[in-house]
Design a protein around this motif. Structure first.
Motif, mmCIF file in Angstrom:
data_model
loop_
_atom_site.group_PDB
_atom_site.id
_atom_site.type_symbol
_atom_site.label_atom_id
_atom_site.label_comp_id
_atom_site.label_asym_id
_atom_site.label_seq_id
_atom_site.Cartn_x
_atom_site.Cartn_y
_atom_site.Cartn_z
ATOM 1 N N LYS A 1 -0.246 9.127 4.688
ATOM 2 C CA LYS A 1 -1.002 7.910 4.350
ATOM 3 C C LYS A 1 -2.130 8.162 3.349
ATOM 4 C CE LYS A 1 -4.343 7.860 8.102
ATOM 5 N NZ LYS A 1 -4.927 7.087 9.174
ATOM 6 N N ASN A 2 -2.592 9.390 3.232
ATOM 7 C CA ASN A 2 -3.669 9.701 2.289
ATOM 8 C C ASN A 2 -3.162 10.333 0.992
ATOM 9 O OD1 ASN A 2 -5.750 8.767 4.013
ATOM 10 N ND2 ASN A 2 -5.617 10.672 5.180
ATOM 11 N N TRP A 3 -1.861 10.411 0.826
ATOM 12 C CA TRP A 3 -1.310 11.013 -0.378
ATOM 13 C C TRP A 3 -1.518 10.115 -1.582
ATOM 14 C CZ3 TRP A 3 4.081 12.967 1.590
ATOM 15 C CH2 TRP A 3 3.882 14.071 2.412
ATOM 16 N N ARG A 4 -1.727 10.767 -2.721
ATOM 17 C CA ARG A 4 -1.844 10.053 -3.993
ATOM 18 C C ARG A 4 -0.829 10.657 -4.955
ATOM 19 N NH1 ARG A 4 -6.569 11.169 -6.657
ATOM 20 N NH2 ARG A 4 -6.755 13.111 -5.513
ATOM 21 N N PHE A 5 -0.388 9.840 -5.898
ATOM 22 C CA PHE A 5 0.588 10.273 -6.893
ATOM 23 C C PHE A 5 0.025 10.001 -8.279
ATOM 24 C CE2 PHE A 5 2.883 9.525 -3.037
ATOM 25 C CZ PHE A 5 3.892 10.471 -3.020
ATOM 26 N N ASP A 6 0.376 10.858 -9.250
ATOM 27 C CA ASP A 6 -0.088 10.630 -10.619
ATOM 28 C C ASP A 6 0.868 9.679 -11.338
ATOM 29 O OD1 ASP A 6 2.129 12.101 -11.552
ATOM 30 O OD2 ASP A 6 0.937 13.873 -12.041
ATOM 31 N N GLU A 7 0.642 9.477 -12.625
ATOM 32 C CA GLU A 7 1.453 8.537 -13.407
ATOM 33 C C GLU A 7 2.912 8.975 -13.540
ATOM 34 O OE1 GLU A 7 -0.363 11.576 -16.019
ATOM 35 O OE2 GLU A 7 -1.215 10.197 -14.555
ATOM 36 N N ASN A 8 3.212 10.229 -13.232
ATOM 37 C CA ASN A 8 4.592 10.729 -13.258
ATOM 38 C C ASN A 8 5.207 10.816 -11.874
ATOM 39 O OD1 ASN A 8 4.699 11.180 -16.120
ATOM 40 N ND2 ASN A 8 3.333 12.913 -15.779
ATOM 41 N N ASN A 9 4.572 10.197 -10.896
ATOM 42 C CA ASN A 9 5.009 10.220 -9.496
ATOM 43 C C ASN A 9 4.983 11.612 -8.872
ATOM 44 O OD1 ASN A 9 5.403 7.486 -8.838
ATOM 45 N ND2 ASN A 9 7.301 7.479 -10.009
ATOM 46 N N MET A 10 4.147 12.484 -9.421
ATOM 47 C CA MET A 10 3.967 13.813 -8.823
ATOM 48 C C MET A 10 2.863 13.721 -7.782
ATOM 49 S SD MET A 10 6.173 15.785 -10.194
ATOM 50 C CE MET A 10 5.578 17.346 -9.597
ATOM 51 N N LEU A 11 3.096 14.357 -6.648
ATOM 52 C CA LEU A 11 2.113 14.371 -5.572
ATOM 53 C C LEU A 11 0.863 15.111 -6.019
ATOM 54 C CD1 LEU A 11 1.519 13.786 -2.543
ATOM 55 C CD2 LEU A 11 2.518 16.022 -2.052
#
Length: 145
Positions: A132-142
């Motif tokens: 639930k606290n994960w974030r992804f960059d503009e390339n969908n990389m964790l």
């Protein structure tokens, strides 16, 4: 040098493995059903399938490493999702395509997330997880801080 360009899985039946990964949505430019090698485009790296015996010979032609007779090889692959629903939908697809559900998705006792494991036709283990606290960059990389 801080990158992994390819992850290569040695497979016993190229046609079977290629069909399985295509059905899960892995993208490839390969058009035949049983090529000598195949590459899938993924976000951040490429996944490669290569015949297992040929891979062993590529490592050392005169004395190839012994092929595993089963069991756990100490490596897992992971797909990180953006929701619990994505995890559940992916597991449904894996099961529909003949993947073996090894550990159905659930909330792990050790961390505040949701994950499970499946194995592919060659016995490679994949974790599919959501945090639930994960974030992804503009390339969908964790993003892992």
């Amino acid at each position: 040098m801080n990158r992994i360009n390819l992850i290569c899985l040695g497979v016993k039946d190229m046609a079977c493995s290629l069909k399985f990964y295509r059905a899960l949505g892995f993208k490839t430019y390969e058009t035949t059903d049983a090529p000598p090698i195949v590459f899938f485009d993924t976000q951040g790296t490429k996944l490669e399938l290569f015949p297992l015996e040929s891979l062993a010979k590529d490592i050392n032609e005169q004395h190839p490493p012994a092929l595993s007779t089963g069991g756990f090889g100490g490596i897992t692959l992971a797909i990180n999702m953006k929701s619990v629903d994505e995890v559940d939908q992916f597991f449904a697809l894996v099961e529909q395509q003949g993947g073996k559900i090894v550990k159905p998705p659930a909330k792990p006792a050790t961390w505040d997330g949701y994950s499970g494991y499946f194995s592919d036709p060659d016995g490679y283990y994949w974790e599919v997880a959501y945090g639930k606290n994960w974030r992804f960059d503009e390339n969908n990389m964790l993003i892992i801080d």
